[in-house]
Design a protein around this motif. Structure first.
Motif, PDB file in Angstrom:
ATOM      1  N   ASP A 103      24.474  32.122   1.163  1.00 32.83           N
ATOM      2  CA  ASP A 103      24.491  32.627  -0.360  1.00 32.83           C
ATOM      3  C   ASP A 103      24.877  31.637  -1.073  1.00 32.83           C
ATOM      4  OD1 ASP A 103      24.894  34.023  -2.552  1.00 32.83           O
ATOM      5  OD2 ASP A 103      26.590  35.424  -1.719  1.00 32.83           O
ATOM      6  N   PRO A 104      24.116  31.282  -2.233  1.00 25.95           N
ATOM      7  CA  PRO A 104      24.715  30.231  -3.075  1.00 25.95           C
ATOM      8  C   PRO A 104      25.899  30.405  -3.823  1.00 25.95           C
ATOM      9  CG  PRO A 104      22.692  31.188  -3.895  1.00 25.95           C
ATOM     10  CD  PRO A 104      22.941  31.758  -2.277  1.00 25.95           C
ATOM     11  N   LYS A 105      26.309  31.685  -3.922  1.00 24.32           N
ATOM     12  CA  LYS A 105      27.609  32.194  -4.681  1.00 24.32           C
ATOM     13  C   LYS A 105      28.853  31.732  -3.865  1.00 24.32           C
ATOM     14  CE  LYS A 105      28.953  36.007  -6.690  1.00 24.32           C
ATOM     15  NZ  LYS A 105      28.988  37.704  -6.649  1.00 24.32           N
ATOM     16  N   TRP A 106      28.550  31.376  -2.460  1.00 24.12           N
ATOM     17  CA  TRP A 106      29.565  31.044  -1.651  1.00 24.12           C
ATOM     18  C   TRP A 106      29.391  29.750  -1.246  1.00 24.12           C
ATOM     19  CZ3 TRP A 106      34.104  33.704  -1.508  1.00 24.12           C
ATOM     20  CH2 TRP A 106      34.163  34.890  -1.930  1.00 24.12           C
ATOM     21  N   THR A 107      28.785  28.914  -1.566  1.00 26.40           N
ATOM     22  CA  THR A 107      28.506  27.893  -0.889  1.00 26.40           C
ATOM     23  C   THR A 107      29.979  26.797  -0.992  1.00 26.40           C
ATOM     24  OG1 THR A 107      27.087  27.254  -2.560  1.00 26.40           O
ATOM     25  CG2 THR A 107      26.189  26.919  -0.350  1.00 26.40           C
ATOM     26  N   ASP A 131      46.640  27.938   5.535  1.00 27.60           N
ATOM     27  CA  ASP A 131      45.917  27.542   4.349  1.00 27.60           C
ATOM     28  C   ASP A 131      44.827  28.537   3.962  1.00 27.60           C
ATOM     29  OD1 ASP A 131      47.612  25.393   3.977  1.00 27.60           O
ATOM     30  OD2 ASP A 131      46.247  23.970   5.088  1.00 27.60           O
ATOM     31  N   ALA A 132      44.347  29.305   4.796  1.00 30.23           N
ATOM     32  CA  ALA A 132      43.393  30.304   4.424  1.00 30.23           C
ATOM     33  C   ALA A 132      43.330  30.829   3.080  1.00 30.23           C
ATOM     34  CB  ALA A 132      42.969  31.086   5.661  1.00 30.23           C
ATOM     35  N   VAL A 133      42.002  30.980   2.499  1.00 25.00           N
ATOM     36  CA  VAL A 133      41.989  31.897   1.226  1.00 25.00           C
ATOM     37  C   VAL A 133      41.662  33.272   1.774  1.00 25.00           C
ATOM     38  CG1 VAL A 133      40.732  32.050  -1.014  1.00 25.00           C
ATOM     39  CG2 VAL A 133      41.249  29.654   0.247  1.00 25.00           C
ATOM     40  N   TRP A 134      42.454  34.486   1.346  1.00 18.90           N
ATOM     41  CA  TRP A 134      42.166  35.603   1.868  1.00 18.90           C
ATOM     42  C   TRP A 134      41.322  36.429   0.611  1.00 18.90           C
ATOM     43  CZ3 TRP A 134      43.075  36.527   6.726  1.00 18.90           C
ATOM     44  CH2 TRP A 134      43.965  35.653   7.517  1.00 18.90           C
ATOM     45  N   SER A 135      41.445  36.120  -0.544  1.00 20.72           N
ATOM     46  CA  SER A 135      40.897  36.916  -1.490  1.00 20.72           C
ATOM     47  C   SER A 135      39.902  36.209  -2.629  1.00 20.72           C
ATOM     48  CB  SER A 135      41.796  37.998  -2.182  1.00 20.72           C
ATOM     49  OG  SER A 135      42.888  37.200  -2.740  1.00 20.72           O
ATOM     50  N   GLY A 136      39.171  36.973  -3.155  1.00 22.96           N
ATOM     51  CA  GLY A 136      38.377  35.949  -4.324  1.00 22.96           C
ATOM     52  C   GLY A 136      37.121  36.806  -4.466  1.00 22.96           C
ATOM     53  N   THR A 137      36.276  36.449  -5.395  1.00 20.08           N
ATOM     54  CA  THR A 137      35.049  37.112  -5.697  1.00 20.08           C
ATOM     55  C   THR A 137      33.820  36.176  -5.677  1.00 20.08           C
ATOM     56  OG1 THR A 137      35.508  36.737  -8.115  1.00 20.08           O
ATOM     57  CG2 THR A 137      35.989  38.812  -7.394  1.00 20.08           C
ATOM     58  N   THR A 152      33.879  29.434   8.770  1.00 24.45           N
ATOM     59  CA  THR A 152      34.675  30.819   8.537  1.00 24.45           C
ATOM     60  C   THR A 152      33.473  31.997   9.244  1.00 24.45           C
ATOM     61  OG1 THR A 152      35.682  29.909   6.560  1.00 24.45           O
ATOM     62  CG2 THR A 152      35.978  32.275   7.223  1.00 24.45           C
ATOM     63  N   GLY A 153      32.416  31.742   8.723  1.00 20.79           N
ATOM     64  CA  GLY A 153      31.427  32.758   9.040  1.00 20.79           C
ATOM     65  C   GLY A 153      31.337  32.738  10.645  1.00 20.79           C
ATOM     66  N   TYR A 154      31.151  31.558  11.309  1.00 20.68           N
ATOM     67  CA  TYR A 154      30.801  31.351  12.661  1.00 20.68           C
ATOM     68  C   TYR A 154      32.222  31.855  13.422  1.00 20.68           C
ATOM     69  CZ  TYR A 154      26.267  29.343  12.197  1.00 20.68           C
ATOM     70  OH  TYR A 154      25.049  29.045  11.874  1.00 20.68           O
ATOM     71  N   ALA A 155      33.297  31.478  12.729  1.00 20.94           N
ATOM     72  CA  ALA A 155      34.546  31.645  13.338  1.00 20.94           C
ATOM     73  C   ALA A 155      34.895  33.349  13.510  1.00 20.94           C
ATOM     74  CB  ALA A 155      35.931  31.410  12.593  1.00 20.94           C
ATOM     75  N   TRP A 214      38.119  33.174   4.136  1.00 19.30           N
ATOM     76  CA  TRP A 214      38.129  34.864   4.598  1.00 19.30           C
ATOM     77  C   TRP A 214      37.758  35.693   3.392  1.00 19.30           C
ATOM     78  CZ3 TRP A 214      37.735  35.082   9.490  1.00 19.30           C
ATOM     79  CH2 TRP A 214      38.471  34.063  10.328  1.00 19.30           C
ATOM     80  N   ALA A 215      37.937  35.136   2.058  1.00 18.33           N
ATOM     81  CA  ALA A 215      37.515  35.965   1.009  1.00 18.33           C
ATOM     82  C   ALA A 215      35.629  36.240   1.052  1.00 18.33           C
ATOM     83  CB  ALA A 215      37.491  35.230  -0.262  1.00 18.33           C
ATOM     84  N   PHE A 216      35.348  35.091   1.548  1.00 18.77           N
ATOM     85  CA  PHE A 216      33.540  35.486   1.910  1.00 18.77           C
ATOM     86  C   PHE A 216      33.359  36.488   2.945  1.00 18.77           C
ATOM     87  CE2 PHE A 216      30.707  33.728   5.335  1.00 18.77           C
ATOM     88  CZ  PHE A 216      29.479  34.182   4.734  1.00 18.77           C
ATOM     89  N   VAL A 217      34.274  36.447   3.999  1.00 13.25           N
ATOM     90  CA  VAL A 217      33.952  37.420   5.026  1.00 13.25           C
ATOM     91  C   VAL A 217      34.337  38.863   4.527  1.00 13.25           C
ATOM     92  CG1 VAL A 217      34.710  38.273   7.233  1.00 13.25           C
ATOM     93  CG2 VAL A 217      34.463  35.912   6.935  1.00 13.25           C
ATOM     94  N   ARG A 218      35.498  38.807   3.681  1.00 14.88           N
ATOM     95  CA  ARG A 218      35.784  40.287   3.153  1.00 14.88           C
ATOM     96  C   ARG A 218      34.521  40.806   2.044  1.00 14.88           C
ATOM     97  NH1 ARG A 218      41.934  40.380   1.105  1.00 14.88           N
ATOM     98  NH2 ARG A 218      41.202  42.243   0.060  1.00 14.88           N
ATOM     99  N   VAL A 219      33.954  39.847   1.390  1.00 13.04           N
ATOM    100  CA  VAL A 219      33.112  40.196   0.540  1.00 13.04           C
ATOM    101  C   VAL A 219      31.831  40.769   1.233  1.00 13.04           C
ATOM    102  CG1 VAL A 219      31.311  39.395  -1.311  1.00 13.04           C
ATOM    103  CG2 VAL A 219      33.815  39.135  -1.427  1.00 13.04           C
TER     104      VAL A 219
END
Lengths: 256, 382
Positions: free
Chosen positions: B338-342, B66-72, B349-352, B90-95
């Protein structure tokens, strides 16, 4: 013999080891009591006696693995004091073989033999290896040179230990119960090596209960008990006509 | 019958060598022997399978399926008609990943960090692979060349056209790796010296070593870091006061060295007395005896514990944030705000991601230690 040259120093004194008025205490325990002993150059001495009698301690004083409280020891003209220079000088000159072999397990047989020549005598590695192979051949295990000690039998390990000590070209060899930790069938190979060594004329002090070896090789046999030298005698006299009652009872116990 | 065989049993023919009985081989026998050998074992096996079935599939669903891999921005990771229960973001991590790696290190200079990572990897592989040639040169590179190179690369050298990047801009994995590496490189030799001091027959050396070890071990790392960062400037003139990162480095290295000292001391105790005696009887001086005979054996015995200390040190580097150093975990902390990614899943995800990074590094060290141990055992050197 030629290859055991005197390391470029002045000619060696006729007395190899001179021990005078030596006393040592472990805490309250008086382990060596008034030891006086002169060992002539080339002499082979076997020290025997009951365990706890101070034999090993005396031997270990000669290369200062143990210190003492009273008395003097002079080895090849160098008096052993607290001065590290004297201690190192004597240790270079005196080889020692231990009951438990004490080979360095992390080094190959060859590396065991070349370690001290390289790091103490500052010999080039090639020369040290040639020297080591020479001695390994003399103790008849040159083919094991690149193995680690753990792969060798006890008798082989002890022969490597002898070769390791010889690689420093010592003038005196100390043997601290060299066959006591060996399986019976390996005692002979080590004793044979020691007999050959004795034939070369090196000064030897051997703590051992191998009475056959003492009879065959020793110039003098010493009985030590309770920290004292009880009897010093030529082997014939020691075994056939012991002077001291203590010697008679000791011999009776071990020669049954 | 001869007289001899009346008295004693004598083997006349050699006993045949036979293959092992069949029931000792094969997968079913393995299962029966290892998993189902007794009622207790059967119950435990069953419970473990149950636990596994209960815990693992949801984790896989959340973090992978179910993970989200991309996005802005956060919209990608929020619940939508297309994805009612979005998983890890994961999109958050990628950015944010370049921030996680470099912190605020200037964009134009990041190639220097990359080069540092390459140089470090080269050094580690050179030293760590037992089969690489000239590992003595490798050690020289790792302990002398690499620190100088790293300093020039990361800090900068205006003389050769590398502008200075102040450590306040360093951050993320860069800082974590720098702190951990320097901590390891310094704590091992320092720990060895402390252990030798503690075993010394000279009372002053012994007292100094014991005092240091016991003091540092009796104090939490956070306190050591605070002391390094607050008290150090009190003792040195302001213009010589070391940089904030350097203070943290000193704190971590000193802290780890006290633990390392105890580990090494355990190894020294495991070397038999006869080894010391044989080395001395050959005329080796104290330092040669230690360096050539005793320490190689002591460090080998204690290798698993050394690596264990390294792993602890690696994880302890996360504490340097208390003195204002932006390590990897701290960058994750900052990014998740980051409020853009709340989104509900950003923090998890960040902690993972952080956990995955630390796990990969620590597990790698642990596996390496095991393989070296196995190698040494095989070589029969121990």
């Amino acid at each position: 013999m030629a290859e055991r040259a005197d390391n470029g120093q002045s000619p060696l004194p006729d007395v190899a080891v001179e021990i005078a008025g030596l006393h040592k205490w472990y805490g309250e325990f008086h382990v060596l009591r008034d030891i006086n002993l002169k060992v002539a150059r080339g002499e082979r001495i076997v020290i025997c006696g009951p365990s706890g009698g101070g034999k090993s301690t005396l031997l270990r004083c000669i290369n200062r693995l143990e210190d003492w409280q009273r008395g003097t020891i002079v080895v090849d003209g160098v008096e052993l004091t607290d001065d590290p220079k004297h201690i190192v000088a004597v240790r270079r000159d005196v080889g020692m073989v231990f009951q438990q072999f004490n080979l360095f397990p992390h080094l190959t047989v060859l590396e065991n033999c070349t370690l001290a020549p390289i790091w103490v005598r500052h010999m080039p590695k090639k020369d040290a290896e040639a020297l080591a192979m020479n001695y390994l051949a003399r103790v008849r295990i040159p083919d094991q040179a690149n193995k680690y000690p753990a792969r060798l039998s006890g008798g082989q390990q002890q022969r490597v230990a002898i070769a390791r000590a010889l690689c420093m070209n010592p003038n005196i060899m100390l043997f601290d119960e060299p066959t006591s930790a060996l399986d019976p069938e390996m005692v002979k190979e080590v004793l044979d090596t020691m007999v050959e060594l004795a034939a070369d004329g090196i000064t030897m002090l051997v703590v051992s209960h191998e009475m056959g070896f003492a009879r065959q090789v020793a110039d003098r046999v010493i009985l030590m008990d309770e920290g004292q030298v009880i009897e010093i005698n030529a082997p014939k006299g020691f075994f056939e006509a012991p002077q001291h009652e203590r010697t008679r009872s000791f011999l009776k116990q071990i020669l049954h | 019958m001869s007289a001899i065989s009346d008295q004693a049993y004598l083997r006349v023919l050699p006993a045949q060598k036979l293959p092992p009985p069949a029931e000792r081989t094969g997968i079913f026998n393995w299962l029966r022997e290892n998993l189902l050998s007794s009622p207790t074992n059967i119950v435990l096996t069953f419970l473990c399978i149950l636990l596994f079935a209960w815990a693992v599939p949801p984790l896989i669903r959340f973090f992978l399926i179910d993970a989200v891999w991309s996005g802005t921005d956060r919209d990608a990771c929020l619940a939508s008609p297309a994805q009612m229960h979005p998983g890890a973001c994961w999109a958050f991590v990628r950015v944010w990943v370049s921030y996680f790696v470099y912190g605020f290190y200037p964009l134009a200079e990041r190639w220097r960090v990359d080069l540092f990572f390459v140089a470090l990897t080269l050094g580690i592989v050179w030293l760590a692979r037992l089969s690489t040639p000239r590992r003595d040169l490798g050690a020289l590179y790792f302990f002398v060349g690499l620190p100088i190179l790293s300093f020039i690369l990361l800090h900068g050298a205006p003389l050769i056209g590398l502008p200075v990047v102040p450590t306040s801009l360093w951050g993320g994995i860069l800082v974590t790796v720098v702190v951990a590496t320097i901590g390891m490189v310094f704590s091992l030799p320092l720990g060895i010296l402390l252990a030798l001091g503690r075993n010394s027959e000279m009372p002053v050396m012994k007292l100094a070593a014991v005092g240091f070890i016991e003091f540092v071990r009796g104090v939490p790392l956070i306190t050591v870091l605070f002391m390094a960062s607050v008290m150090l400037p009190l003792f040195v003139p302001e213009q010589f006061a070391p940089d904030k990162l350097v203070r943290a480095l000193i704190g971590v290295a000193l802290f780890a060295s006290a633990y390392m000292a105890e580990v090494v001391r355990g190894g020294l105790a495991a070397v038999p007395r006869g080894q010391y005696e044989a080395a001395r009887a050959l005329g080796l001086t104290y330092w040669r005896m230690m360096g050539l005979v005793i320490l190689p054996q002591a460090l080998r015995v204690t290798l698993p514990n050394i690596v264990n200390t390294f792993i602890g040190l690696f994880k302890d580097t996360t504490l340097v944030f208390v003195v204002g150093v932006f390590d990897f975990l701290r960058t994750v902390e900052a990014a998740r705000a980051d409020p853009k990614w709340t989104t509900p899943n950003t923090t998890v995800t960040g902690y993972a991601f952080a956990a995955l990074f630390y796990f990969v590094c620590c597990y790698g060290m642990s596996r390496y230690a095991r393989s070296v141990e196995a190698h040494l055992t095989r070589a029969g050197r121990r």
